[in-house]
Scaffold this motif. Structure first.
Motif, mmCIF file in Angstrom:
data_model
loop_
_atom_site.group_PDB
_atom_site.id
_atom_site.type_symbol
_atom_site.label_atom_id
_atom_site.label_comp_id
_atom_site.label_asym_id
_atom_site.label_seq_id
_atom_site.Cartn_x
_atom_site.Cartn_y
_atom_site.Cartn_z
ATOM 1 N N GLN A 286 0.759 -1.266 -0.035
ATOM 2 C CA GLN A 286 0.161 -0.015 -0.190
ATOM 3 C C GLN A 286 0.682 1.381 -0.121
ATOM 4 O O GLN A 286 0.474 2.443 -0.701
ATOM 5 C CB GLN A 286 -0.864 -0.017 1.423
ATOM 6 C CG GLN A 286 -1.577 1.219 1.283
ATOM 7 C CD GLN A 286 -2.740 1.266 0.284
ATOM 8 O OE1 GLN A 286 -3.452 0.364 -0.475
ATOM 9 N NE2 GLN A 286 -2.997 2.582 -0.400
ATOM 10 N N GLU A 289 2.032 1.858 -3.418
ATOM 11 C CA GLU A 289 0.921 2.343 -4.299
ATOM 12 C C GLU A 289 0.500 3.756 -4.077
ATOM 13 O O GLU A 289 0.334 4.482 -5.123
ATOM 14 C CB GLU A 289 -0.285 1.430 -4.253
ATOM 15 C CG GLU A 289 0.030 0.180 -4.630
ATOM 16 C CD GLU A 289 -1.286 -0.717 -4.460
ATOM 17 O OE1 GLU A 289 -2.147 -0.524 -4.000
ATOM 18 O OE2 GLU A 289 -1.096 -2.017 -5.170
ATOM 19 N N ASP A 290 0.748 4.178 -2.630
ATOM 20 C CA ASP A 290 0.200 5.451 -2.554
ATOM 21 C C ASP A 290 1.381 6.538 -2.376
ATOM 22 O O ASP A 290 1.172 7.804 -2.087
ATOM 23 C CB ASP A 290 -0.736 5.737 -1.126
ATOM 24 C CG ASP A 290 0.135 4.988 0.074
ATOM 25 O OD1 ASP A 290 1.288 5.229 -0.027
ATOM 26 O OD2 ASP A 290 -0.628 4.856 1.164
ATOM 27 N N GLY A 291 2.490 6.051 -2.497
ATOM 28 C CA GLY A 291 3.767 7.019 -2.600
ATOM 29 C C GLY A 291 4.362 7.222 -1.164
ATOM 30 O O GLY A 291 5.402 8.072 -1.223
ATOM 31 N N THR A 292 3.723 6.801 -0.265
ATOM 32 C CA THR A 292 4.431 6.831 1.077
ATOM 33 C C THR A 292 5.746 6.288 1.468
ATOM 34 O O THR A 292 6.183 6.567 2.533
ATOM 35 C CB THR A 292 3.157 6.788 2.203
ATOM 36 O OG1 THR A 292 2.690 5.440 2.470
ATOM 37 C CG2 THR A 292 1.970 7.843 1.959
ATOM 38 N N TYR A 318 7.404 -1.805 -8.141
ATOM 39 C CA TYR A 318 7.447 -0.638 -7.840
ATOM 40 C C TYR A 318 8.710 0.099 -7.862
ATOM 41 O O TYR A 318 9.714 -0.570 -7.236
ATOM 42 C CB TYR A 318 6.740 -0.346 -6.588
ATOM 43 C CG TYR A 318 5.313 -0.868 -6.454
ATOM 44 C CD1 TYR A 318 4.148 -0.149 -7.102
ATOM 45 C CD2 TYR A 318 4.864 -2.140 -6.480
ATOM 46 C CE1 TYR A 318 2.685 -0.362 -6.764
ATOM 47 C CE2 TYR A 318 3.877 -2.788 -6.093
ATOM 48 C CZ TYR A 318 2.740 -1.896 -6.358
ATOM 49 O OH TYR A 318 1.346 -2.674 -6.277
#
Length: 365
Positions: A286, A289-292, A318
């Motif tokens: 996750q 995916e969300d760039g954190t 990724y």
């Protein structure tokens, strides 16, 4: 403390070219040996010319894998002195590994003096080129000739050394890793927190599969739920997620890395909190995916910091921080390596000059 006798070689080797050292290609002139006998304990510590070992074909280590090892380095400071980095931590971890593998432990001061004296004898082999060091490999094997499976009655401690190049001769280049979802490295209650050869042999198959797919390392998951992140290849792993540094907590199946411990203590001293907790693979996906997921890096003796530039979950890959090393992990590398090579002050008392007596207070850190 027992006296360590020294028998110097009559045929010293030529030192290798420091620009072509590699890793584990060359070995110094001497090795340290010490024997264990049940009822006597450890005895006859001696530094002798480097040579092959002679073992009985029925030696326990050959049949039951009763073996442990350590890895640490000696560094050449800018002023020419040679120092070790937290060697007592290696001595203590080796004793912990010995307890798990039913091998004999040794007195901590004796273990430290073996390291110190050996490096003192071989200090001319510590290279001075940037990023180079003398890699030390202490190991312990069960040597008794007995095919029966029982407590260890005879063992040998061996210490060898190899001058090695920088892990990243062309700079810190991020590596690509993949989540391993078939094999497992270790389980709680097993040998995961011990530094024994079987752990590494069992990980080779997954590493070979990853390499065939274009990845440098695998990211191991826990052996029960296959859900929580544990290590990367043969190193501990750290992440910077949403501004916080997180690393898998030591649950009994993860090697307690000395560089990992040092990084946590260093960051904490700088006001950077580090969360040691369970990290699920779903959380990590996750964050990708969300760039954190801002940065990721392996951490261990050989590389100090090995930045991760790409992470694959199955067929999905990724990119992390644009495939480049991030500023946070770069600074952590600079700070740790600066202390190890004596380029930066050591406010923690971690460094241990080899001309320092083994009983000095700082060597306990």
């Amino acid at each position: 403390m027992q006296e360590i006798t020294v028998t110097r070689t009559t045929h010293p080797k030529s030192k290798p070219d420091q620009s072509a050292l590699g890793f584990g290609k060359y070995y110094t002139d001497h090795m340290l040996l010490m024997d264990y006998t049940a009822g006597i304990g450890w005895h006859e510590p001696r530094i002798v010319p480097f040579a092959d070992l002679e073992l009985h074909p029925a030696a326990v280590v050959l049949h039951y894998g009763t073996e442990i090892f350590e890895g640490l380095k000696a560094y050449r400071r800018p002023d020419g002195r040679v120092q070790l980095f937290r060697p007592m931590e290696n001595v203590r971890r080796m004793n912990n590994s010995a307890r798990r593998m039913a091998l004999p432990t040794m007195d901590e001061e004796l273990g430290l003096e073996c390291l110190r004296k050996f490096v003192e004898v071989e200090q001319d082999w510590v290279p001075s080129a940037p990023g180079t060091s003398l890699y030390l490999r202490p190991f312990m094997i069960a040597t008794g000739a007995d095919l029966a499976l029982h407590g260890i009655r005879e063992a040998r401690y061996v210490l060898i050394a190899s001058p090695v190049a920088s892990y990243f001769p062309d700079g810190l280049k991020p590596v690509k890793i993949m989540v391993e979802d078939e094999d497992v490295r270790a389980v709680r209650g097993g040998t995961g927190e011990a530094k024994c050869g079987g752990n590494y042999a069992a990980s080779t198959r997954a590493g070979d599969r990853a390499e065939a797919k274009g990845y440098s390392q695998v990211l191991w998951l826990d052996g029960v739920e296959r859900k929580y992140v544990e290590e990367v290849g043969s190193m501990n792993i750290m992440f910077k997620i949403a501004g916080r540094v997180v690393t898998p907590k030591l649950t009994g199946s993860i090697l307690p890395g000395i560089t990992r411990k040092s990084a946590i203590e260093l960051l904490t001293s700088q006001g950077v909190p580090v969360d040691e907790r369970l990290i699920s693979v779903d959380e990590l996906r996750q964050a990708c995916e969300d760039g954190t997921l801002e940065e990721a890096w392996g951490i261990g003796t050989a590389a100090i910091i090995s930045p991760v530039g790409a992470l694959a979950f199955g067929d999905r890959e990724y990119t992390i921080h644009g495939g480049e090393i991030g500023p946070f992990s770069q600074k952590l590398y600079d700070d740790l390596s600066g202390i190890q090579w004596g380029r930066k002050p050591d406010p923690f008392g971690w460094t241990f000059p080899v001309d320092q007596p083994a009983g000095a207070p700082d060597c306990q850190k």
